[in-house]
Design a protein around this motif. Sequence first.
Motif, PDB file in Angstrom:
ATOM      1  N   THR A   1       0.844  -1.186   0.000  1.00 20.76           N
ATOM      2  CA  THR A   1       0.000   0.000   0.000  1.00 20.76           C
ATOM      3  C   THR A   1       0.884   1.242   0.000  1.00 20.76           C
ATOM      4  OG1 THR A   1      -0.091   0.196   2.412  1.00 20.76           O
ATOM      5  CG2 THR A   1      -1.708  -1.277   1.356  1.00 20.76           C
ATOM      6  N   GLU A   2       0.260   2.413  -0.109  1.00 20.44           N
ATOM      7  CA  GLU A   2       1.029   3.658  -0.113  1.00 20.44           C
ATOM      8  C   GLU A   2       1.774   3.872   1.195  1.00 20.44           C
ATOM      9  OE1 GLU A   2      -1.781   6.719  -1.150  1.00 20.44           O
ATOM     10  OE2 GLU A   2      -1.241   6.590  -3.275  1.00 20.44           O
ATOM     11  N   THR A   3       1.278   3.261   2.269  1.00 22.34           N
ATOM     12  CA  THR A   3       1.950   3.398   3.575  1.00 22.34           C
ATOM     13  C   THR A   3       2.957   2.283   3.811  1.00 22.34           C
ATOM     14  OG1 THR A   3       0.159   2.154   4.663  1.00 22.34           O
ATOM     15  CG2 THR A   3      -0.056   4.567   4.562  1.00 22.34           C
ATOM     16  N   GLY A   4       3.145   1.393   2.828  1.00 23.90           N
ATOM     17  CA  GLY A   4       4.141   0.333   2.958  1.00 23.90           C
ATOM     18  C   GLY A   4       3.613  -0.972   3.507  1.00 23.90           C
ATOM     19  N   GLY A   5       2.321  -1.022   3.849  1.00 18.88           N
ATOM     20  CA  GLY A   5       1.758  -2.259   4.375  1.00 18.88           C
ATOM     21  C   GLY A   5       1.443  -3.251   3.272  1.00 18.88           C
ATOM     22  N   ARG A   6       1.188  -4.495   3.670  1.00 13.07           N
ATOM     23  CA  ARG A   6       0.841  -5.527   2.701  1.00 13.07           C
ATOM     24  C   ARG A   6      -0.620  -5.377   2.281  1.00 13.07           C
ATOM     25  NH1 ARG A   6       3.717 -11.285   3.276  1.00 13.07           N
ATOM     26  NH2 ARG A   6       2.717 -11.317   1.238  1.00 13.07           N
ATOM     27  N   ILE A   7      -0.891  -5.741   1.060  1.00 19.05           N
ATOM     28  CA  ILE A   7      -2.267  -5.733   0.569  1.00 19.05           C
ATOM     29  C   ILE A   7      -3.021  -6.884   1.221  1.00 19.05           C
ATOM     30  CG2 ILE A   7      -3.706  -6.044  -1.491  1.00 19.05           C
ATOM     31  CD1 ILE A   7      -1.541  -4.682  -3.105  1.00 19.05           C
ATOM     32  N   GLU A   8      -4.242  -6.607   1.663  1.00 22.76           N
ATOM     33  CA  GLU A   8      -5.030  -7.630   2.347  1.00 22.76           C
ATOM     34  C   GLU A   8      -5.599  -8.637   1.361  1.00 22.76           C
ATOM     35  OE1 GLU A   8      -8.003  -5.641   4.607  1.00 22.76           O
ATOM     36  OE2 GLU A   8      -6.563  -4.736   6.016  1.00 22.76           O
ATOM     37  N   GLU A   9      -5.958  -9.802   1.912  1.00 26.46           N
ATOM     38  CA  GLU A   9      -6.468 -10.884   1.067  1.00 26.46           C
ATOM     39  C   GLU A   9      -7.682 -10.458   0.262  1.00 26.46           C
ATOM     40  OE1 GLU A   9      -6.876 -15.189   2.369  1.00 26.46           O
ATOM     41  OE2 GLU A   9      -9.006 -14.625   2.211  1.00 26.46           O
ATOM     42  N   ARG A  10      -8.570  -9.655   0.870  1.00 27.70           N
ATOM     43  CA  ARG A  10      -9.780  -9.263   0.148  1.00 27.70           C
ATOM     44  C   ARG A  10      -9.433  -8.483  -1.107  1.00 27.70           C
ATOM     45  NH1 ARG A  10     -15.020 -10.758  -0.713  1.00 27.70           N
ATOM     46  NH2 ARG A  10     -15.832  -9.167  -2.123  1.00 27.70           N
ATOM     47  N   GLN A  11      -8.443  -7.603  -1.033  1.00 27.97           N
ATOM     48  CA  GLN A  11      -8.085  -6.838  -2.215  1.00 27.97           C
ATOM     49  C   GLN A  11      -7.393  -7.717  -3.251  1.00 27.97           C
ATOM     50  OE1 GLN A  11      -6.211  -3.070  -1.490  1.00 27.97           O
ATOM     51  NE2 GLN A  11      -5.864  -2.651  -3.664  1.00 27.97           N
ATOM     52  N   VAL A  12      -6.574  -8.665  -2.805  1.00 30.82           N
ATOM     53  CA  VAL A  12      -5.966  -9.602  -3.751  1.00 30.82           C
ATOM     54  C   VAL A  12      -7.057 -10.396  -4.461  1.00 30.82           C
ATOM     55  CG1 VAL A  12      -4.446 -11.603  -4.022  1.00 30.82           C
ATOM     56  CG2 VAL A  12      -3.827  -9.771  -2.422  1.00 30.82           C
ATOM     57  N   ARG A  13      -8.062 -10.821  -3.705  1.00 26.09           N
ATOM     58  CA  ARG A  13      -9.183 -11.542  -4.308  1.00 26.09           C
ATOM     59  C   ARG A  13      -9.920 -10.665  -5.313  1.00 26.09           C
ATOM     60  NH1 ARG A  13     -14.432 -10.396  -5.428  1.00 26.09           N
ATOM     61  NH2 ARG A  13     -15.726 -12.270  -5.508  1.00 26.09           N
ATOM     62  N   ASP A  14     -10.255  -9.423  -4.911  1.00 30.34           N
ATOM     63  CA  ASP A  14     -10.997  -8.519  -5.794  1.00 30.34           C
ATOM     64  C   ASP A  14     -10.228  -8.254  -7.080  1.00 30.34           C
ATOM     65  OD1 ASP A  14     -12.960  -8.360  -3.860  1.00 30.34           O
ATOM     66  OD2 ASP A  14     -12.342  -6.393  -3.112  1.00 30.34           O
ATOM     67  N   ASP A  15      -8.928  -8.005  -6.954  1.00 26.09           N
ATOM     68  CA  ASP A  15      -8.140  -7.691  -8.146  1.00 26.09           C
ATOM     69  C   ASP A  15      -7.905  -8.923  -9.014  1.00 26.09           C
ATOM     70  OD1 ASP A  15      -7.960  -4.987  -7.670  1.00 26.09           O
ATOM     71  OD2 ASP A  15      -6.108  -5.140  -6.527  1.00 26.09           O
ATOM     72  N   THR A  16      -7.795 -10.088  -8.417  1.00 27.05           N
ATOM     73  CA  THR A  16      -7.655 -11.308  -9.215  1.00 27.05           C
ATOM     74  C   THR A  16      -8.917 -11.551 -10.038  1.00 27.05           C
ATOM     75  OG1 THR A  16      -6.147 -12.315  -7.598  1.00 27.05           O
ATOM     76  CG2 THR A  16      -7.262 -13.804  -9.140  1.00 27.05           C
ATOM     77  N   VAL A  17     -10.076 -11.420  -9.395  1.00 18.50           N
ATOM     78  CA  VAL A  17     -11.347 -11.577 -10.116  1.00 18.50           C
ATOM     79  C   VAL A  17     -11.440 -10.548 -11.247  1.00 18.50           C
ATOM     80  CG1 VAL A  17     -13.863 -11.417  -9.918  1.00 18.50           C
ATOM     81  CG2 VAL A  17     -12.547 -12.584  -8.148  1.00 18.50           C
ATOM     82  N   SER A  18     -11.078  -9.310 -10.952  1.00 16.16           N
ATOM     83  CA  SER A  18     -11.140  -8.245 -11.960  1.00 16.16           C
ATOM     84  C   SER A  18     -10.215  -8.530 -13.127  1.00 16.16           C
ATOM     85  CB  SER A  18     -10.769  -6.899 -11.329  1.00 16.16           C
ATOM     86  OG  SER A  18     -11.673  -6.548 -10.298  1.00 16.16           O
ATOM     87  N   MET A  19      -8.999  -8.999 -12.844  1.00 15.52           N
ATOM     88  CA  MET A  19      -8.034  -9.209 -13.912  1.00 15.52           C
ATOM     89  C   MET A  19      -8.366 -10.443 -14.742  1.00 15.52           C
ATOM     90  SD  MET A  19      -6.446  -6.528 -13.653  1.00 15.52           S
ATOM     91  CE  MET A  19      -5.560  -6.888 -15.159  1.00 15.52           C
ATOM     92  N   VAL A  20      -8.944 -11.467 -14.143  1.00 11.87           N
ATOM     93  CA  VAL A  20      -9.417 -12.603 -14.945  1.00 11.87           C
ATOM     94  C   VAL A  20     -10.466 -12.107 -15.940  1.00 11.87           C
ATOM     95  CG1 VAL A  20     -10.728 -14.762 -14.893  1.00 11.87           C
ATOM     96  CG2 VAL A  20      -8.888 -14.389 -13.249  1.00 11.87           C
ATOM     97  N   ALA A  21     -11.368 -11.241 -15.473  1.00 14.24           N
ATOM     98  CA  ALA A  21     -12.424 -10.725 -16.346  1.00 14.24           C
ATOM     99  C   ALA A  21     -11.856  -9.821 -17.436  1.00 14.24           C
ATOM    100  CB  ALA A  21     -13.464  -9.971 -15.524  1.00 14.24           C
ATOM    101  N   THR A  22     -11.002  -8.856 -17.056  1.00 17.87           N
ATOM    102  CA  THR A  22     -10.554  -7.855 -18.027  1.00 17.87           C
ATOM    103  C   THR A  22      -9.567  -8.417 -19.045  1.00 17.87           C
ATOM    104  OG1 THR A  22      -8.844  -7.083 -16.481  1.00 17.87           O
ATOM    105  CG2 THR A  22     -10.941  -5.914 -16.472  1.00 17.87           C
ATOM    106  N   THR A  23      -8.865  -9.498 -18.725  1.00 17.98           N
ATOM    107  CA  THR A  23      -7.912 -10.070 -19.679  1.00 17.98           C
ATOM    108  C   THR A  23      -8.560 -11.085 -20.610  1.00 17.98           C
ATOM    109  OG1 THR A  23      -7.263 -11.733 -18.034  1.00 17.98           O
ATOM    110  CG2 THR A  23      -5.885  -9.750 -18.199  1.00 17.98           C
ATOM    111  N   THR A  24      -9.822 -11.404 -20.388  1.00 16.79           N
ATOM    112  CA  THR A  24     -10.475 -12.433 -21.209  1.00 16.79           C
ATOM    113  C   THR A  24     -11.750 -11.957 -21.884  1.00 16.79           C
ATOM    114  OG1 THR A  24     -11.695 -13.267 -19.270  1.00 16.79           O
ATOM    115  CG2 THR A  24      -9.579 -14.315 -19.774  1.00 16.79           C
ATOM    116  N   GLU A  25     -12.578 -11.209 -21.175  1.00 16.74           N
ATOM    117  CA  GLU A  25     -13.953 -10.976 -21.596  1.00 16.74           C
ATOM    118  C   GLU A  25     -14.060 -10.237 -22.926  1.00 16.74           C
ATOM    119  OE1 GLU A  25     -17.897 -10.126 -19.152  1.00 16.74           O
ATOM    120  OE2 GLU A  25     -16.445  -8.498 -18.970  1.00 16.74           O
ATOM    121  N   THR A  26     -13.310  -9.149 -23.092  1.00 16.64           N
ATOM    122  CA  THR A  26     -13.438  -8.348 -24.308  1.00 16.64           C
ATOM    123  C   THR A  26     -13.067  -9.160 -25.542  1.00 16.64           C
ATOM    124  OG1 THR A  26     -13.001  -6.304 -23.099  1.00 16.64           O
ATOM    125  CG2 THR A  26     -12.677  -6.248 -25.474  1.00 16.64           C
ATOM    126  N   THR A  27     -11.950  -9.868 -25.473  1.00 17.04           N
ATOM    127  CA  THR A  27     -11.503 -10.635 -26.636  1.00 17.04           C
ATOM    128  C   THR A  27     -12.510 -11.709 -27.007  1.00 17.04           C
ATOM    129  OG1 THR A  27      -9.236 -10.269 -25.872  1.00 17.04           O
ATOM    130  CG2 THR A  27      -9.561 -11.898 -27.621  1.00 17.04           C
TER     131      THR A  27
END
Length: 425
Positions: free
Chosen positions: A211-237
């Motif tokens: 994070t901007e304060t140097g802390g680790r990203i929490e599991e929920r955000q890793v989950r949210d971004d993983t779901v988002s990136m699976v969608a954005t790297t596949t869906e449009t094509t």
Amino acid sequence: MGERSQGEVVKLSLGVSRLYLVTRPEHLQQVLRDKSDNYVRGGDALQWRPLKRLFGDGILGDGEHWKNSRQVLQPLFTARRVDSLVDRLAEAIEDAVDDLDEPARTGQPVDMGTVQAQIVCSAIMRVFFADKISVPQAMRIMKAQDAIASSVMPRLMVPWAPLAMPMPGDRTFRKAVQLIDDTLLPIIRATRETAETDGDDIIATLWRGRTETGGRIEERQVRDDTVSMVATTTETTISVLTWLWPHIAQDEQIAERLYEEIDRVVGDAPVRREHLRELRYTRQVLDELLRLYPIGWLFPRSAVETDVIGGVRIEAGATLVVSPLITHRMSAFWDRPEVFDPDRFDPDQVRNRHRYAHFPFGGGPHQCIGMHLFYLEAMLIVATVLSRFRFSLQRQSVPGVKVAAALRPQERVEVILRPVRSVSA
């Protein structure tokens, strides 16, 4: 409504909501780029509230979580880095296209939507997720995403309805989200233990992010971004290319120009990075597909402070509706907008057109980070398939547009493939 307005800002009356439709390119530039800090996504903006239950506050949101996610993920999708992965993507796509040899030999019809999903999942899961997500798992996620895109429509049509109020589609939505979580969460949690020594796949990169304060990203955000990136790297094509085959089948001149370019540039060789810069007409075809079928067809924004757009006062807290689907099909900005014409994207025409007349990936700081990846991936798929096969449609029509959270073709596109050597024999 956009056509009747001729690009002027229109105030929509939808119950208690204050909505403004913005379609003119210079107004879009103001909202998406010049004053992007004043027009934010997230919160209770029209489309975002129902989808936030799936994607959360990360890379598809706004504010601090979005900044963290963008900072962590952006290096994976720079043009330079994605270009360095082209040959790996090309090899993965070539391997997946090999599976079409048998139906081409036997004359068995294939569903191009399914074929494209398998090709895209094979390539993306190998190159960007280090095969941590298997192709069968990715295909199940694609099916769940399709269900979600349709199931949220009742809430998008009644955006002021509280989430606690039962609506049609809620059960389907919850079931699909649960399937995605059941598939991805064990992979995400297992990756946490090896992230420091893993490569630069998306999940490991998220775990190593700070994070901007140097802390680790929490599991929920890793989950949210993983779901988002699976969608954005596949869906449009997957979705956009489904419309390709009927459009080129219906116009012999477009088809011949596309075939000629691919045959001349690629020939009998496997498609590789050096070929792509020469596939100029192929790129124009893709741009025209994105004009007619921008998968992200609605970008809602909320006004933070009062502003004026095109002489219209926009109150603080109002929701703006920005739609590539509308702007891309308006005769005020496009000649014969209903006609499929890749020559619109001849470089000379592009230079004379406002940047925000064509914005399928949004614009400004929130422009989709997967844009460059889409063009490379789609060009590789089209060039690989058409360098090896010709095709005929089972049904001679272009599918209509199914308006969901992301655009979908209303009907399947089935084709019969023929090996190129049989065509030239």
